[in-house]
Design an enzyme around this catalytic site. Structure first.
Site, PDB file in Angstrom:
ATOM      1  CB  THR A   1       5.533   9.485   9.138  1.00  0.00           C
ATOM      2  OG1 THR A   1       6.003   9.375  10.471  1.00  0.00           O
ATOM      3  CG2 THR A   1       6.259   8.439   8.301  1.00  0.00           C
ATOM      4  CG  ASP A   2       7.908  12.304  13.142  1.00  0.00           C
ATOM      5  OD1 ASP A   2       7.388  11.179  12.970  1.00  0.00           O
ATOM      6  OD2 ASP A   2       7.825  12.937  14.211  1.00  0.00           O
ATOM      7  CD  GLU A   3       6.888   6.371  13.146  1.00  0.00           C
ATOM      8  OE1 GLU A   3       7.367   5.240  12.991  1.00  0.00           O
ATOM      9  OE2 GLU A   3       5.809   6.589  13.723  1.00  0.00           O
TER      10      GLU A   3
ATOM     11  CE1 TYR B   1       3.340   4.211   8.559  1.00  0.00           C
ATOM     12  CE2 TYR B   1       4.764   5.061  10.298  1.00  0.00           C
ATOM     13  CZ  TYR B   1       3.740   5.253   9.380  1.00  0.00           C
ATOM     14  OH  TYR B   1       3.137   6.484   9.263  1.00  0.00           O
TER      15      TYR B   1
ATOM     16  CE  LYS C   1       3.557   7.437   5.120  1.00  0.00           C
ATOM     17  NZ  LYS C   1       2.242   7.605   4.409  1.00  0.00           N
TER      18      LYS C   1
ATOM     19  CB  THR D   1      -0.941   0.001   1.224  1.00  0.00           C
ATOM     20  OG1 THR D   1      -1.966  -0.967   1.002  1.00  0.00           O
ATOM     21  CG2 THR D   1      -1.585   1.363   1.437  1.00  0.00           C
TER      22      THR D   1
END
Ligand code: NAD
Length: 357
Positions: free
Chosen positions: A133-135, A158, A162, A100
């Site tokens: 995301t900041d991740e 994850y 991203k 996804t």
């Protein structure tokens, strides 16, 4: 009337953004969502009858479906929230995240490119904003904050998925001139967040007298952003942001996980005193903090995230309107008043069990 497609609009941030768009613009809003466990039409119940709203159940990784949507709705704006989002689930099943978050984003970019080639928009007439995301930046030590130029160093599947999509978004601008925007935000909280995430999980466990599982020693730091402030940041980026630009959006509210749990317990002690909650009274517990329980840490758990939002502040005129304490109290009250929503979204799919070990 121009149309905005909101992918993942039945999820947490997406459904808040849909309300924000309907309230603050004259746009027609088409939600495109696969309705995974995290996507629920109950989250859009209040807008289902709105004359400028439509819903389509579709997978953003389904090429034909996505191209069909562009042909049918000719959107002037696409905001991509659709994603697999829970780090713990990405540890158990990373494939769904790549499918996804990377392939789905690619299909959206391709559909936009093909669509605009056939119908070239006038300047400023099309925007695709990808929510990241900041991740993707990895983990920080005790000092400093992520800026838009911080190199990517994702640590979880994850974050890696991203972080795989973001350069594709950038490349579609550099190579094809696609008018894209990228936003990287910190941890959101607020109404309609699926109960697997820290804040709603702790609220619901506390209310039911269940243990409050704190990973490791609870000292991991996140920079909390109230979801309405995030929605406003995205709207400002769409209105004022430059094509191909990237903006970091963060709440400027760094807290350790333990501080978050303690703050939630203190708010619950006021909003629903333990003495009036049979789930605690039966166990002879006088305060919610007695439910705190330290559990094994998440593998690869990033220590600290913090966002430098200077660019969003100066170029978009954005700043968060909610402080953490006010936003947290509003969130606790929302969950106390919306137990039916909580039961409906978990029914048959999730029992707040530990994942990702
Ligand atoms: P969420 O998990 O609550 O919702 C995700 C939504 O996407 C769900 O409605 C789900 O059904 C839908 N979806 C999943 N796979 C899909 C697919 N293949 N096709 C179509 N729809 C699909 O997520 P959220 O917390 O609202 O996050 C939204 C976006 O913001 C995500 O891209 C996430 O990475 C990003 N983000 C979230 C946070 C946060 O704190 N929540 C922080 C930074 C970035």
């Amino acid at each position: 009337m121009s149309t905005t497609i909101v992918t993942g609009g039945a999820g947490f941030i997406g459904c808040n953004f849909v309300r924000h768009l309907l309230d603050h613009t004259e746009e027609r809003v088409v939600v495109v969502d696969k309705l995974t466990y995290a996507g629920n039409l109950e989250s859009l119940a209040g807008v289902a009858d709105h004359p400028r709203y439509a819903f389509v159940q579709a997978d953003i990784a389904d090429r034909d479906a996505v191209r069909g949507l562009f042909a049918e709705h000719s959107p002037s704006t696409v905001v991509n929230f659709a994603a697999e989002t829970h780090v713990d689930r990405s540890i158990d099943d990373p494939g769904a995240f790549v499918q996804t978050n990377v392939s789905g984003t690619f299909e959206l970019l391709e559909a936009a490119r093909v669509h605009l080639r056939e119908r070239p928009p006038l300047d400023g007439e099309f925007r695709l904003l990808h929510v990241s995301t900041d991740e993707v930046y990895g983990t920080l030590g005790p000092e400093g904050a992520f800026s838009e130029t911080t190199p990517y160093a994702p640590n979880s599947p994850y974050a890696a998925s991203k972080g795989g999509a973001d350069p594709l978004v950038r490349a579609y601008h550099e190579t094809y001139g696609l008018p894209v925007l990228l936003t990287n935000c910190s941890n959101n909280y607020g109404p309609y967040q699926y109960p697997e995430k820290l804040i709603p999980l702790m609220i619901l466990n506390a209310v039911e007298g269940r243990a409050l599982p704190i990973y490791g020693d609870g000292s991991n730091v996140r920079d909390w952003l109230f979801v309405e402030d995030h929605c406003e940041g995205i709207l400002l980026a769409l209105r004022k942001g430059g094509a191909g630009e990237k903006y970091n959006i963060g709440g400027g509210s760094e807290r350790t996980n333990l501080q978050v749990v303690d703050a939630l317990c203190a708010i619950l002690d006021e909003e629903l005193p333990a003495s009036e909650n049979p789930a605690l009274a039966e166990r002879g517990l006088a305060t919610y903090a007695a439910l705190k329980s330290f559990v094994p840490d998440r593998p690869g758990h990033d220590r600290r995230y913090a966002i430098d939002a200077t660019k969003a502040r100066t170029e978009l005129g954005w700043s968060p309107a909610h402080d953490f304490e006010g936003g947290l109290r509003a969130t606790v009250r929302w969950y106390l008043e919306n137990r039916q929503w909580c039961d409906a979204v978990q029914a048959g799919t999730y029992e707040r069990e530990r994942l990702g070990l």
